[in-house]
Design a protein around this motif. Structure first.
Motif, short mmCIF file in Angstrom:
data_model
loop_
_atom_site.label_atom_id
_atom_site.label_comp_id
_atom_site.label_asym_id
_atom_site.label_seq_id
_atom_site.Cartn_x
_atom_site.Cartn_y
_atom_site.Cartn_z
N ARG A 44 0.67 -1.04 0.01
CA ARG A 44 0.06 0.02 0.06
C ARG A 44 0.69 1.34 0.02
N VAL A 45 0.51 2.16 -0.96
CA VAL A 45 1.42 3.20 -0.97
C VAL A 45 0.19 4.44 -1.10
N ASP A 46 0.43 5.16 0.19
CA ASP A 46 -0.61 6.39 0.26
C ASP A 46 -0.73 7.62 -0.54
N HIS A 47 0.94 8.01 -0.96
CA HIS A 47 1.01 9.21 -1.66
C HIS A 47 1.98 8.86 -2.79
N PRO A 48 1.72 9.70 -3.57
CA PRO A 48 2.75 9.31 -5.04
C PRO A 48 3.91 9.78 -4.62
N GLY A 49 5.07 8.85 -4.85
CA GLY A 49 6.35 8.90 -4.50
C GLY A 49 6.83 8.54 -3.18
N SER A 50 5.80 8.02 -2.41
CA SER A 50 6.12 7.46 -1.03
C SER A 50 6.75 5.98 -1.16
N GLU A 51 7.49 5.68 -0.28
CA GLU A 51 7.94 4.20 -0.42
C GLU A 51 7.35 3.01 0.12
N LEU A 52 7.52 1.86 -0.29
CA LEU A 52 6.76 0.58 0.29
C LEU A 52 7.20 0.55 1.66
N ASP A 53 6.29 -0.32 2.51
CA ASP A 53 6.29 -0.50 4.08
C ASP A 53 6.90 -1.84 3.89
N VAL A 54 8.12 -1.95 4.13
CA VAL A 54 8.70 -3.17 3.78
C VAL A 54 8.40 -4.38 5.01
N GLY A 55 8.21 -3.72 6.07
CA GLY A 55 7.90 -4.68 7.30
C GLY A 55 6.85 -5.58 7.12
N PRO A 56 5.73 -5.13 6.81
CA PRO A 56 4.48 -6.03 6.46
C PRO A 56 4.78 -6.91 5.34
N LEU A 57 5.30 -6.57 4.65
CA LEU A 57 5.64 -7.07 3.09
C LEU A 57 6.44 -8.49 3.47
N VAL A 58 7.49 -8.26 4.07
CA VAL A 58 8.44 -9.22 4.30
C VAL A 58 7.98 -10.45 5.42
N PHE A 59 7.10 -9.56 6.40
CA PHE A 59 6.47 -10.61 7.62
C PHE A 59 5.13 -11.32 6.82
N GLY A 60 4.50 -10.63 5.80
CA GLY A 60 3.65 -11.34 5.25
C GLY A 60 4.32 -12.68 4.17
N THR A 61 5.21 -12.42 3.70
CA THR A 61 5.96 -13.51 3.00
C THR A 61 6.39 -14.48 3.79
N ILE A 62 6.96 -14.18 4.73
CA ILE A 62 7.54 -15.15 5.69
C ILE A 62 6.49 -15.80 6.26
N LEU A 63 5.16 -15.43 6.48
CA LEU A 63 4.15 -16.08 7.18
C LEU A 63 3.79 -16.97 6.29
N LEU A 64 3.44 -16.71 5.02
CA LEU A 64 2.85 -17.52 3.65
C LEU A 64 3.80 -18.73 3.43
N THR A 65 5.03 -18.42 3.52
CA THR A 65 6.16 -19.42 3.13
C THR A 65 6.01 -20.51 4.26
N PHE A 66 6.05 -20.06 5.58
CA PHE A 66 6.25 -20.91 6.63
C PHE A 66 5.03 -21.88 6.59
N PHE A 67 3.79 -21.29 6.78
CA PHE A 67 2.69 -21.93 7.10
C PHE A 67 2.26 -22.81 6.01
N LEU A 68 2.42 -22.40 4.67
CA LEU A 68 1.99 -22.97 3.57
C LEU A 68 2.83 -24.10 2.95
N ALA A 69 4.28 -23.78 3.27
CA ALA A 69 5.14 -24.75 2.40
C ALA A 69 6.23 -25.49 3.42
N ILE A 70 6.55 -24.67 4.54
CA ILE A 70 7.54 -25.12 5.26
C ILE A 70 6.93 -26.09 6.53
N ALA A 71 5.90 -25.73 7.12
CA ALA A 71 5.22 -26.47 8.24
C ALA A 71 4.61 -27.62 7.85
#
Length: 170
Positions: A44-71
């Motif tokens: 989600r980007v609120d304003h043009p030119g603003s940066e991505l919020d990496v925290g939720p992006l990384v955590f979501g990727t890790i969550l999906l990978t762990f629970f759907l593939a690794i666990a």
């Protein structure tokens, strides 16, 4: 039949159980939904030119990978290690139920404890009435080609056939 189950067979049987169990399917949907929400928040980007919020992006990727593939692989590996420690499994299927024995234990399960069965290209999977556990019988364990047909006939007499999984099991 006598066999020592492989890790791949445990993994396949657990996938069948997950697809057959409404509670397991709901858990998969909830986990997937949570991961996708976190990914969406990271994108989600609120304003043009603003940066991505990496925290939720990384955590979501890790969550999906762990629970759907690794666990699921970790659970299958643990079950396989436990099975290896028990040694070869000797299974007898007859009109009264299923008897499974190892060098350490012997267990008889009446047909009433199972709700249905499912056949994959490599396994017969018997689902418990509460759909929280299963017993699987690898087809490679049969000594004669007609042994699989005899088991299939007993299973059809004793248990309803579960609907085939909508996605490939293997």
């Amino acid at each position: 039949m006598a066999y020592q189950a492989t890790a791949a067979e445990f993994q396949e049987a657990m996938r069948v159980l997950t697809k057959a169990s409404p509670a397991a399917r709901r858990s998969q949907w909830i986990i997937t939904g949570m991961g996708l929400v976190l990914l969406a928040l990271g994108l989600r980007v609120d304003h043009p030119g603003s940066e991505l919020d990496v925290g939720p992006l990384v955590f979501g990727t890790i969550l999906l990978t762990f629970f759907l593939a690794i666990a699921p692989r970790m659970r299958a590996r643990q079950a396989h290690e436990h099975g290896q420690a028990q040694g070869p499994r000797y299974v007898t299927v007859d009109p009264s139920g299923v008897t499974a024995a190892t060098q350490h234990e012997r267990q008889w399960t009446a047909w009433a404890m199972f709700s249905r069965h499912l056949e994959t290209p490599t396994l017969f999977v018997l689902l418990s009435a509460d759909q929280k556990c299963m017993t699987f019988l690898p087809k490679r364990a049969f000594h004669q080609p007609d042994d699989a047909d005899r088991l299939r006939q007993i299973l059809h007499q004793q248990l309803p056939l579960a609907a085939a999984p909508t996605a490939p099991v293997g």
